[in-house]
Design a protein around this motif. Structure first.
Motif, mmCIF file in Angstrom:
data_model
loop_
_atom_site.group_PDB
_atom_site.id
_atom_site.type_symbol
_atom_site.label_atom_id
_atom_site.label_comp_id
_atom_site.label_asym_id
_atom_site.label_seq_id
_atom_site.Cartn_x
_atom_site.Cartn_y
_atom_site.Cartn_z
ATOM 1 N N ILE A 113 0.977 -1.097 0.049
ATOM 2 C CA ILE A 113 -0.095 0.024 -0.028
ATOM 3 C C ILE A 113 1.036 1.341 0.047
ATOM 4 O O ILE A 113 1.588 1.514 1.010
ATOM 5 N N GLN A 114 0.962 1.979 -1.137
ATOM 6 C CA GLN A 114 1.560 3.101 -1.248
ATOM 7 C C GLN A 114 2.967 2.856 -1.110
ATOM 8 O O GLN A 114 3.802 3.677 -0.308
ATOM 9 N N GLY A 115 3.395 1.721 -1.482
ATOM 10 C CA GLY A 115 4.866 1.375 -1.596
ATOM 11 C C GLY A 115 5.639 0.415 -0.362
ATOM 12 O O GLY A 115 6.558 0.313 -0.201
ATOM 13 N N THR A 116 4.515 0.458 0.661
ATOM 14 C CA THR A 116 4.807 -0.131 1.893
ATOM 15 C C THR A 116 4.420 -1.645 2.137
ATOM 16 O O THR A 116 3.099 -1.809 1.652
ATOM 17 N N GLN A 117 5.034 -2.577 2.353
ATOM 18 C CA GLN A 117 4.569 -4.147 2.623
ATOM 19 C C GLN A 117 3.308 -4.023 3.654
ATOM 20 O O GLN A 117 3.564 -3.546 4.633
ATOM 21 N N ALA A 118 2.354 -4.390 3.273
ATOM 22 C CA ALA A 118 1.085 -4.432 4.291
ATOM 23 C C ALA A 118 0.437 -5.634 4.084
ATOM 24 O O ALA A 118 0.724 -6.608 3.114
ATOM 25 N N LYS A 119 -0.333 -6.182 5.234
ATOM 26 C CA LYS A 119 -1.086 -7.313 5.273
ATOM 27 C C LYS A 119 -2.330 -7.012 5.893
ATOM 28 O O LYS A 119 -2.830 -5.927 6.821
ATOM 29 N N ALA A 120 -3.452 -7.824 5.349
ATOM 30 C CA ALA A 120 -4.993 -7.470 5.973
ATOM 31 C C ALA A 120 -5.734 -8.619 6.111
ATOM 32 O O ALA A 120 -5.351 -9.708 5.314
ATOM 33 N N TYR A 121 -6.621 -8.530 6.883
ATOM 34 C CA TYR A 121 -7.672 -9.745 6.712
ATOM 35 C C TYR A 121 -8.813 -9.208 6.340
ATOM 36 O O TYR A 121 -9.451 -8.093 6.846
ATOM 37 N N ILE A 122 -9.544 -9.785 5.410
ATOM 38 C CA ILE A 122 -10.913 -9.155 4.850
ATOM 39 C C ILE A 122 -11.876 -10.271 5.003
ATOM 40 O O ILE A 122 -11.641 -11.448 4.374
ATOM 41 N N ALA A 123 -13.078 -9.715 5.244
ATOM 42 C CA ALA A 123 -14.286 -10.681 5.650
ATOM 43 C C ALA A 123 -15.350 -9.805 4.792
ATOM 44 O O ALA A 123 -15.599 -8.656 4.863
ATOM 45 N N ALA A 124 -16.008 -10.614 4.052
ATOM 46 C CA ALA A 124 -17.310 -10.101 3.086
ATOM 47 C C ALA A 124 -18.360 -11.066 3.479
ATOM 48 O O ALA A 124 -18.172 -12.025 3.436
ATOM 49 N N VAL A 125 -19.480 -10.186 3.986
ATOM 50 C CA VAL A 125 -20.806 -10.788 4.321
ATOM 51 C C VAL A 125 -21.825 -10.495 3.452
ATOM 52 O O VAL A 125 -21.993 -9.391 2.863
ATOM 53 N N VAL A 126 -22.790 -11.707 2.993
ATOM 54 C CA VAL A 126 -23.912 -11.399 2.407
ATOM 55 C C VAL A 126 -24.973 -10.743 2.927
ATOM 56 O O VAL A 126 -25.387 -11.349 4.060
ATOM 57 N N ASN A 127 -25.906 -9.997 2.419
ATOM 58 C CA ASN A 127 -27.116 -9.564 3.169
ATOM 59 C C ASN A 127 -28.251 -9.964 2.461
ATOM 60 O O ASN A 127 -28.506 -9.838 1.187
ATOM 61 N N PRO A 128 -29.236 -10.741 3.225
ATOM 62 C CA PRO A 128 -30.444 -11.376 2.564
ATOM 63 C C PRO A 128 -31.338 -10.051 2.005
ATOM 64 O O PRO A 128 -32.075 -10.509 1.378
ATOM 65 N N PHE A 129 -31.406 -8.967 2.632
ATOM 66 C CA PHE A 129 -32.176 -7.926 2.111
ATOM 67 C C PHE A 129 -31.587 -7.032 0.983
ATOM 68 O O PHE A 129 -32.250 -5.989 0.504
ATOM 69 N N GLY A 130 -30.336 -7.286 0.582
ATOM 70 C CA GLY A 130 -29.608 -6.519 -0.451
ATOM 71 C C GLY A 130 -28.216 -6.138 -0.375
ATOM 72 O O GLY A 130 -27.429 -6.993 -0.416
ATOM 73 N N THR A 131 -27.853 -4.826 0.181
ATOM 74 C CA THR A 131 -26.523 -4.494 0.223
ATOM 75 C C THR A 131 -25.654 -5.284 1.325
ATOM 76 O O THR A 131 -26.073 -5.041 2.419
ATOM 77 N N GLY A 132 -24.683 -5.832 0.957
ATOM 78 C CA GLY A 132 -23.792 -6.579 1.642
ATOM 79 C C GLY A 132 -22.502 -5.803 2.295
ATOM 80 O O GLY A 132 -22.480 -4.621 1.898
ATOM 81 N N VAL A 133 -21.758 -6.287 3.092
ATOM 82 C CA VAL A 133 -20.853 -5.410 3.726
ATOM 83 C C VAL A 133 -19.329 -6.387 3.674
ATOM 84 O O VAL A 133 -19.393 -7.612 3.950
ATOM 85 N N THR A 134 -18.247 -5.462 3.474
ATOM 86 C CA THR A 134 -16.823 -5.944 3.336
ATOM 87 C C THR A 134 -16.009 -5.257 4.486
ATOM 88 O O THR A 134 -16.198 -3.903 4.665
ATOM 89 N N VAL A 135 -15.451 -6.018 5.383
ATOM 90 C CA VAL A 135 -14.579 -5.441 6.288
ATOM 91 C C VAL A 135 -13.198 -5.769 6.161
ATOM 92 O O VAL A 135 -12.735 -6.955 5.939
#
Length: 291
Positions: A113-135
């Protein structure tokens, strides 16, 4: 909050101190999206453009919430396999998928990220009513630990979905825009001794029934006396339109093109004038183009 893009939002702050300009803690509620979640203890956050950011006084890195429109886990997996790539950002999946709750997935990502070594945990959740969320829970490599996975899963586990509540202004805009042609015009020219330069932009959005057509043309020319250059282009597309609402309750003109691309314009009406994303558009109805 917006849809599935990671966005180039001065992401370099992920890698160091958050600055803690934000003060919101506890439960965050977006009734117009039907989304609620809880900020972890020791963290605070605020909406920043199209995402919700959280930071800590004592922990490096950043927690990010953004929305997506996927309703199938397999589609989320396909997006994750492609990685997160944007200006200055390149994160690729480096761990196996894990189940997050009953309707979500998560995995570790590594890159820069911007030239710096980075690490992340990413979780994505489905919403039964429509708009889901990514963390996204991210920091630089030396500071990354299982804590960020824990934080991402904690936020994902706190998500509560419900039927979105549409504010009255949404339907008001929907009726106002039905049958309208929205026209944006912008031009500039300058001239001097043996020189000339100028450009023009013309954009039209025609809203008929639940369909729209989009037309855009632009041109530019430069003449310095000894050299001349010009360019021009236009596009014409179509799809379905509606008026939606952002998480902050702002009405949006949403254009979903036939190729699947979605464009949102923030709607504003002031001094009898119509504005899309802060730009003045002329709104007319006597065009005779809706059949």
């Amino acid at each position: 909050m917006e849809r599935q893009r990671f966005l180039s939002l001065s992401i370099c702050i992920i890698l160091g101190s958050y600055g803690l300009f934000a003060q919101q803690t506890g439960v965050v509620d977006y009734p117009t999206l039907g989304i609620r979640f809880t900020i972890p203890d020791g963290w605070k956050g605020a909406e920043s453009g199209e995402v919700f950011l959280m930071g800590s006084d004592t922990k490096p890195g950043l927690l990010i919430l953004m929305t997506h429109q996927e309703s199938q886990i397999q589609n989320l997996k396909a997006q994750a396999e492609a990685g997160l790539v944007d200006e200055g950002i390149n994160l690729q999946k480096s761990g196996d998928f894990e189940k997050v709750g009953s309707e979500g997935i998560g995995a570790e990502f590594s890159g820069n990220i911007q030239g710096t070594q980075a690490k992340a945990y990413i979780a994505a959740v489905v919403n039964p009513f429509g708009t889901g969320v990514t963390v996204v829970a991210a920091t630089d490599v030396p500071n990354y630990s299982s804590l960020y996975k824990q934080l991402a899963k904690e936020i994902a586990g706190s998500l509560q979905f419900s039927q979105p509540k549409e504010p009255p202004v949404t339907e008001e805009w929907r009726q106002t825009l039905q049958g309208a042609k929205l026209t944006y015009l912008n031009s500039y020219s300058s001239s001097g001794y043996d020189s000339y330069g100028g450009y023009s932009d013309h954009e039209e959005i025609l809203l008929c029934g639940n369909r729209f057509t989009f037309y855009k043309s632009s041109s530019m020319s430069i003449d310095t006396g000894g050299a001349y250059a010009s360019s021009a282009g236009n596009s014409n597309n179509a799809g379905n339109w509606t008026v939606a609402t952002s998480g902050a309750g702002v009405p949006l003109l949403r254009l979903q093109y036939d190729n699947g691309t979605i464009s949102d314009y923030e709607l504003e009406y002031k001094e009898t004038k119509t504005y899309l994303n802060g730009y003045r558009y002329f709104r007319t109805y006597d065009h005779g183009e809706c059949r």
